[in-house]
Structure formats: structure tokens, C-alpha cells
Design an enzyme around this catalytic site. Structure first.
Site, PDB file in Angstrom:
ATOM      1  N   SER A 529       0.823  -1.207   0.000  1.00  0.00           N
ATOM      2  CA  SER A 529       0.000   0.000   0.000  1.00  0.00           C
ATOM      3  C   SER A 529       0.855   1.255   0.000  1.00  0.00           C
ATOM      4  CB  SER A 529      -0.910   0.020   1.229  1.00  0.00           C
ATOM      5  OG  SER A 529      -1.549   1.265   1.371  1.00  0.00           O
ATOM      6  N   TYR A 542      -2.628  -1.311   9.568  1.00  0.00           N
ATOM      7  CA  TYR A 542      -2.564  -1.728   8.166  1.00  0.00           C
ATOM      8  C   TYR A 542      -1.185  -1.440   7.570  1.00  0.00           C
ATOM      9  CZ  TYR A 542      -3.827  -1.855   3.186  1.00  0.00           C
ATOM     10  OH  TYR A 542      -3.888  -2.133   1.846  1.00  0.00           O
TER      11      TYR A 542
END
Length: 682
Positions: A529, A542
Site C-alpha cells: 500500500s 494496516y
């Protein structure tokens, strides 16, 4: 109660009509099918009758090109007098088809269908024609009009006109005619099965999106209106009007009573694609008004443009320019219409039924997304992708939806063999059927990737059952948006995120390393990400899990280099998947589609770079490196402007630990503008 006979049931409109008839009517549906297509029809019948209509759809072997459709005489004798409605949809709906094909399907096929309808003594023959029967008529064309001496500029127009004439003059039973406009996909799902009408322009729109900033205006010409209707409206309207009493011997326009401008339509799809839009500095206020309005219709700009498009020199030029982008010159000349279609009778019959034409802007994005994820052939035509992926086994986790699903379809397009991994076996099997219906091969291996024992069983099974494993795409992941203040009593959030995004991913790869090394190596693509680079607030769980996977891959990649096993890390920008749908703040930020993300994954599989980053991600990382204090101040502004997720706030309120912020909509807009381009999640 009477039964039905349907030709073209496996076609696009036919499939939707069969659904409507099953849902709203009683009786058996007999559907014409060639012997060689029975297997495909069996799959459709299973889909149609899954809701409890078993036995109501029965195939009848025949051929559109044979007299009486080639249906066995014994079958005809047995069913004579039982068919109340004969729907004839089998035809060519393609303006690029040649004369012979159009004649055989549209003219001869209609005559053969009428012979069978007469032999069966059908109650009503329902002919699906097209607005093309109006040709290049200039002015209002009503449902009562037919032969007005209108020009018929192509084989498609001519045969639609002729097949309707045959029904009017030769039908041995009562008849009704339906004239749909340009039919596009389902307004609820976007589903479409072919490239037609505005879809020819989609590859060009995609290329514009991928090469130009979305804010650049492009020059367009405002010439005429087009007319687009979704297939679900057409099917519902045909079913309703077809059963309305006292309407035999009538024709009905299944068109949009509020037609769209051609450029307006294209711009709706450009907006859906996030592509540049077309401006029309010279619009119809000038091209069809003032002194120009006094000119004969044939000398007005729109007519001159249409005439030029149909000329041989222009056709040659178009074929060598836009034709290379997949836009046939025949289509360019018929995106807009010279006629205005008056659908008053059809609209009157539909009044009160709830069946209306939805505005295109309400479902244009659905149409675009479905095309991009299912019909876009860019990967299929990519020689490098074919060379790299043909015959290769590609394990894809999280394959049941979003990026994983699109990636699997693209791998299959390139001749690869996707190995589908996710928890939901039904979705995986549905994806497998889709790939196989398109001529590909796929394997299904359901697995809960948060369960270590299940992963071990999966890797053992894959290693035993597959001849080799060429690629692994670690796509499955969990995202949590929650500030650390609201996580003080929720350490399990960090454990769950790390378990799936990091431990599950590396356990899978570690279990497959022996098989890959044994068969000559392999390549692993990890979907990380942009949050790892930009360090956006509230994504600590995350971002940390993805950063751990990044670091592990970088280290292990050097260790396994000699075994031919390599790694690519994709620090993916924000993607419009169901995972981000609950987070309304994302609506203010630029995103990419799952199909665009799938293209990035294909690039990683083909080129095998060490990492793929976006410019915005690199800028974010550079800002943290060059001015870390400023970066933290900017991100703190974002942190205070946007709240935690609804789930986080609900838990905080119940435990009396809610974050007290004084964010305003103006603050949010300011931060959105400031951080525009930082696409940080997946």
C-alpha cells in the site's frame, strides 16, 4: 395458460427476456438452440431456473438458417396450438456485418421463424426489430410510420427494414414489432456481453485516461442526439407490452423519450473512467440555429458530417486512424440519429407499470466498470503478456472479488491459468465458470488465509496437484482505519491485521518455495500500500503489516535469487473496491478502479520489477525524508479534519473514549485539496 417459443434466447436481450418471462408469466419456455450450443444453453438454463423454475425452460434443436428453423416435424405436431407467444430475437445486431450475413440472419431467419410460427398456430409473433428500420429519416418518426422512403445507409439498416416488412406483409399469425434504440448493459449491474454502440469508444476513453490528466478539455463537435437504453428496460418493456391486450399489428419504439446528446453520452463515460472530457465550443445553438437553420437539412453541418463519414475516402482515413483503436467507421456514422423517435404508444402502455428508462448518468459508471473488468481486451492483445503468462500457473489470493477477481480474468485473457484462492467457494466457482465460458482454464482452492493450518493444507495440495507454480499474487488483505487512541483496548486489531496481511502471506509463500524451486523458480507479487510511503494517520495497523511484508520480501528475495524466485512489491494507491465503500471520506479523493489495479498487477507479472510505486507515493516518501516535521504537521491536519471509521466511533462511544474533534466540512475540503493525489490505501 399458454407456452412460449423464443429464438435468440442465448443472445444478450434474449437472456434478459427469458428471465422476465420466468419471473412474471406461467407456462413452459421452449428455446431454439443449435445442436452444438446445447452445452452452453444447459449452463444458462441452470442459471435461469436456480430460483425454483426447474423444468420450465426446454431446448428445441434447430437452426435459424433452415426452413421452419429446422425444428422436427413431430415436435411441431405435438405442440401445435399450445404456443401463445412466439418471440423472435435471433438476428444480427452488428452494423459492421456484411450483406450476406445480414441477409441470412435477419431476412431469411425471419421468414423461417414465421413459417414455424404458422405451423404451430402461435397466438402472437413478436418481432424484435430496431430503430435502424427508420434509416436516415430526418424529423420525427412515429411508431405508426414504417415505409417513408427513408435512406437505408448500411446492410444492417436495410435488413432490419426488410425483416420488419416481411413480418408486416407475410406473417400467418398476429404480430407485434419492437424497435429498441442502442442497447447497452444492465442498469443495475452493468452486465454486457459484446462490444457494440458506445462500447466501441471505450478503448479510446481508456487510452485518454491513461495518458492525459483528467482536467484537460478535449475538442468535440455537438452534432445530434443519440438514444441509449439499458437491456433490462428493453426486456421488461417487451414482456409488459407483449402481454397488453389489443395491441396486435402495432410497432413500438423502446427508446429513451429524453434522448442524450452524443457528446453528452461520451462525456458521461469519460467521467466514469476519470478521463478528460470533451468541450463543444460550437454547439447546436450555432450549428442548427440562425442562418444555418434556413439551409436545407441535407446541407446542415450534422448532415454534411454524416455524408462525409459514409464516403469512401473518409472511410479509408478512419480505418487507418480511429479504426486502429477499434472504432469501425460504420459505427462512427451512426452513433447519433437524424430521426427523433416518438415512443408515445409504448410509454402510454408502460405508464403505471413502474417500467421507465433510467437516466444514463445513474448507471454510466456501472457500464464502464463492467466493461473494464470483463470486456476490455487490452491484456488479450498484449504480446508481452501472452509470452510471459501463456500456460503459466498463477496463484491469486483474494480472488473472489475486487482486484483479485479482475487480475484472474486478465491472467486468463493472456493465456495464463489462474489458481483462485479465497474463503468463498461459491464466488470462486462462479469466477471459474466465467473464465471457462470465455475459453480459459481456472482452478478453485478455497482457503481461510487467516488460519495457519488451512494455509499449510493449501500449500501441500497446490504442490501435489499442480505441475508447477509460476506466480503467486498476495492480494488478500485486511484494512482497519482506527486511530491509536481508539485502539488502546483493541490490541487484537493489530494481531488480526498482521495475521492475514503479514503472517498469512509469508506462510503461503514459504509453503510454496520448495515447489517453485523444484520446478525452476517463480515470481511473487505482493500487493502492498501507498500507506507504507505516505504514513497516513489512522492506518497504523494496516501500514505496519504491509511494511513488514515489504521488508520480508526484500530480504528473502536476495536469499532466493539463486533459486530463480523473485519478488515485486506494488505499493498500490487507493482502489475503488468494496473494502473502501463504507469510508465516505474517500469520495473526496482520487482513486483508481479495480481494473486499473489489475493492469498494474499484470505489469508486475510480466516485467518483474522489484517495486512499483506511484508518483504521489514517492512524493510522500520524499516529504517524510526531507521535511519530517512538516510532513507530520500536514498529516495531523488531515487527522483532525477527518473522523475515525463509523465502527471505531461506535465502539468508542460505547466505551466513553470518543475522540473529540471540531472538524468542519470546510476543513475537510481544504485537506482534500491539499492532499489530492495522495492515493494511500488499497
Amino acid at each position: 395458460m399458454s407456452d412460449y417459443f423464443v429464438t435468440g434466447a442465448t443472445g444478450f436481450i434474449g437472456r434478459f427476456l427469458v428471465r422476465e418471462l420466468l419471473a412474471n408469466r406461467e407456462g413452459t419456455l421452449y428455446v431454439l438452440c443449435r445442436a452444438g450450443s446445447l452445452k452452453r444453453l444447459d449452463g444458462l438454463i441452470a442459471e435461469w431456473t436456480a430460483g425454483g423454475n426447474e423444468g420450465r425452460v426446454v431446448p428445441v434443436v434447430g437452426d435459424l438458417s433452415a426452413p421452419g428453423l429446422g425444428v422436427d416435424s413431430a415436435w411441431i405436431a405435438e405442440h401445435a396450438g399450445t404456443i401463445g407467444h412466439f418471440f423472435h430475437l435471433a438476428a444480427i445486431y452488428d452494423m459492421t456485418a456484411d450483406d450476406a450475413t445480414n441477409d441470412a440472419m435477419n431476412i431469411d431467419g425471419t421468414r423461417n421463424a414465421l413459417v414455424l410460427a404458422g405451423a404451430l398456430g402461435a397466438g402472437t409473433f413478436h418481432q424484435v426489430s430496431s430503430v435502424a428500420a427508420a434509416g436516415d429519416y430526418k424529423g420525427v418518426f412515429t411508431e405508426d410510420m414504417f415505409d417513408e422512403g427513408q435512406p437505408l445507409p448500411s446492410p444492417y439498416h436495410r435488413t432490419k427494414f426488410e425483416s420488419e416488412r416481411i413480418v408486416r406483409e407475410e406473417s400467418p399469425v398476429p404480430w407485434r414489432v419492437y424497435r429498441p434504440a442502442i442497447v447497452v448493459g444492465d442498469s443495475q449491474t452493468g452486465q454486457m456481453d459484446k462490444i457494440d454502440g458506445p462500447y466501441y469508444f471505450f478503448p479510446l476513453i481508456k487510452r485518454l485516461r491513461d495518458t492525459l490528466p483528467g482536467w484537460i478539455p478535449l475538442l468535440g463537435l455537438d452534432l445530434r442526439d443519440t438514444n441509449v437504453v439499458p437491456v433490462d428496460y428493453v426486456a421488461k418493456a417487451m414482456d409488459h407490452i407483449g402481454h397488453a391486450p389489443g395491441q396486435d399489428g402495432q410497432a413500438f419504439f423502446l427508446t429513451n423519450p429524453d434522448p442524450q446528446g452524443a457528446i453528452e453520452m461520451i462525456n458521461l463515460f469519460c467521467r466514469a473512467a476519470r478521463a478528460p472530457k470533451f468541450a463543444t465550443p460550437i454547439d447546436r445553438r450555432f450549428s442548427e440555429a440562425g442562418p444555418i437553420k434556413a439551409l436545407p437539412a441535407s446541407l446542415r453541418p450534422a448532415s454534411l458530417f454524416a455524408a462525409a463519414v459514409h464516403s469512401k475516402p473518409a472511410t479509408m482515413v478512419f480505418d487507418q486512424t480511429i479504426g486502429r483503436l477499434g472504432i469501425p467507421s460504420e459505427v462512427l456514422g451512426h452513433v447519433n440519429f437524424t430521426a427523433v423517435f416518438d415512443s408515445s404508444k409504448a410509454q402510454a402502455l408502460l405508464e403505471g407499470s413502474g417500467i421507465t428508462v433510467p437516466p444514463l448518468e445513474s448507471y454510466a459508471e456501472l457500464l464502464w466498470n463492467y466493461w473494464e473488468e470483463n470486456l476490455d481486451q487490452t491484456t488479450a492483445h498484449d504480446k508481452k503478456a501472452h509470452k510471459s503468462l501463456k500456460g503459466k500457473y498463477v496463484v491469486i489470493t483474494g480472488a473472489s472479488s475486487g482486484i483479485g477477481e479482475v487480475t484472474a480474468k486478465k491472467v486468463a485473457q493472456a493465456g495464463g491459468i489462474p489458481v483462485l484462492v479465497a474463503r468463498g467457494v461459491e464466488k470462486l466457482e462462479a469466477l471459474q465458470r466465467t473464465i471457462e465460458m470465455r475459453g480459459g482454464t481456472a482452478y478453485v482452492y478455497p482457503c481461510d488465509l487467516s488460519d495457519y493450518e488451512a494455509i499449510d493444507a493449501l500449500t501441500a495440495k497446490l504442490s501435489a496437484e499442480l505441475p508447477r507454480i509460476d506466480f503467486v499474487v498476495n492480494n488478500a488483505g485486511r484494512s482497519i482505519r482506527r486511530s491509536v487512541k481508539l485502539s488502546l483496548e483493541r490490541f487484537h486489531d493489530f494481531e488480526r491485521t498482521m495475521q492475514l496481511n503479514y503472517f498469512g502471506a509469508i506462510r503461503l509463500v514459504m509453503g510454496l518455495i520448495p515447489k517453485m524451486a523444484e520446478t525452476g523458480g517463480g515470481h511473487v507479487v505482493n500487493l502492498s500500500s501507498i500507506a507504507v510511503l505516505t504514513k497516513i494517520p489512522r492506518f497504523s495497523a494496516y501500514a505496519a503489516s504491509k511494511a513488514a511484508l515489504d521488508s520480508w520480501s526484500n530480504v528473502v528475495g536476495s536469499e532466493l535469487h539463486g533459486d530463480g524466485i523473485s519478488f515485486t512489491t506494488i505499493r498500490m494507491p487507493l482502489v475503488r473496491t468494496p473494502m473502501i465503500a463504507p469510508t465516505k471520506m474517500y469520495e473526496k479523493f482520487p482513486t483508481i478502479s479495480p481494473a486499473q489495479a489489475g493492469d498494474i498487477v499484470i505489469k508486475a507479472l510480466v516485467e518483474k520489477p522489484e517495486a512499483i510505486n506511484t508518483l504521489s507515493g514517492q512524493m510522500g516518501a520524499a516529504m517524510h525524508l526531507a521535511a519530517p516535521k512538516t510532513a507530520h504537521k500536514v498529516l495531523n491536519l488531515a487527522y483532525n479534519a477527518f473522523p475515525d471509521s463509523a465502527a471505531a466511533r461506535a465502539h468508542a462511544e460505547s466505551s466513553d473514549t470518543a475522540h473529540s474533534g471540531s472538524e468542519t466540512s470546510s476543513q475537510k475540503e481544504m485537506v482534500a485539496r491539499l492532499l489530492k493525489g495522495l492515493r494511500w490505501g488499497r
